[in-house]
Design an enzyme around this catalytic site. Structure first.
Site, short mmCIF file in Angstrom:
data_model
loop_
_atom_site.label_atom_id
_atom_site.label_comp_id
_atom_site.label_asym_id
_atom_site.label_seq_id
_atom_site.Cartn_x
_atom_site.Cartn_y
_atom_site.Cartn_z
N GLY A 36 0.80 -1.22 0.00
CA GLY A 36 0.00 0.00 0.00
C GLY A 36 0.83 1.27 0.00
N VAL A 37 0.42 2.23 0.82
CA VAL A 37 1.12 3.52 0.93
C VAL A 37 2.58 3.30 1.33
CG1 VAL A 37 1.25 5.67 2.26
CG2 VAL A 37 -0.95 4.85 1.44
N ASP A 38 2.79 2.41 2.29
CA ASP A 38 4.15 2.13 2.79
C ASP A 38 5.06 1.67 1.65
OD1 ASP A 38 6.16 1.86 4.72
OD2 ASP A 38 5.47 -0.11 5.38
N SER A 126 -4.65 3.45 8.16
CA SER A 126 -5.34 2.24 8.63
C SER A 126 -6.54 1.80 7.79
CB SER A 126 -5.78 2.36 10.10
OG SER A 126 -4.66 2.26 10.96
N THR A 127 -6.80 2.47 6.66
CA THR A 127 -7.99 2.11 5.88
C THR A 127 -7.72 1.05 4.81
OG1 THR A 127 -7.67 3.90 4.28
CG2 THR A 127 -9.05 4.37 6.22
N GLY A 128 -6.47 0.70 4.60
CA GLY A 128 -6.14 -0.33 3.61
C GLY A 128 -6.10 -1.70 4.26
N ALA A 129 -4.92 -2.27 4.35
CA ALA A 129 -4.75 -3.61 4.90
C ALA A 129 -5.22 -3.72 6.35
CB ALA A 129 -3.28 -4.03 4.80
#
Length: 185
Positions: A36-38, A126-129
């Site tokens: 994701g973002v990370d 916190s809205t992804g994985a």
């Protein structure tokens, strides 16, 4: 608590492309990259970010950064000066972890102040994985930003999907429509 005077903006786009002083990374506690973002931030920022995160793991955070915490590194090749890594909580229906999610935003603003940042870009932490429901995450994030005093000039929410953009804009509209209560005598 007084409200932030920062301009709050919402953008549908890629957080790795934002020209701001600090980009916030929705990291995992290892600080060593992920999805994701990370993953996008580590990939676009290059090896300097991972090297800085490894140094943090060797020194200040040998067990990893706890949920709700924030720490800064170089931005590497990103068009920002810093990356502020936050670890959002995994959503749970059995435990209220909203204070940890709020802490991600408050702590990122605190770190930004220490860096003398004037502009910051947040993802939907916190809205992804980690599966936090979008509307609730938006309400918590916007509330934290609006209610946290800061010297920031702009707080930008950079949302990857149109649904996230709508949720955050709606949360902001609702936060502005609510009457503010003042306490004290």
């Amino acid at each position: 608590m007084s409200s932030s005077t920062a301009k709050v903006t919402f953008v549908h786009g890629d957080i790795t492309q934002q020209q701001v002083d600090a980009i916030v990374n929705a990291a995992n506690s290892s600080l060593l990259g992920g999805g994701g973002v990370d993953g996008a931030i580590h990939w676009a920022g290059g090896p300097e970010i991972l090297a800085a995160c490894r140094r943090l793991r060797e020194t200040e955070y040998p067990k990893g950064l706890p949920a709700g915490g924030a720490v800064a590194t170089t931005a590497g090749q990103l068009p920002a000066r810093h990356v502020i890594h936050v670890v959002g909580p995994v959503y749970s229906t059995r435990a209220d972890r909203s204070t940890l999610l709020r802490s991600c935003y408050v702590e990122a603003i605190r770190v930004a102040a220490a860096l003398e940042a004037r502009t910051i870009a947040f993802p939907a932490v916190s809205t992804g994985a980690f599966a936090w429901p979008l509307a609730d995450a938006a309400r918590i994030a916007v509330g934290a930003v609006v209610e946290t005093p800061s010297s920031l000039e702009e707080v930008r929410f950079v949302l990857f999907t149109r649904a996230a953009l709508r949720a955050f804009e709606s949360a902001y509209s609702l936060s502005r429509a609510r009457p503010r209560t003042q306490t004290g005598e």
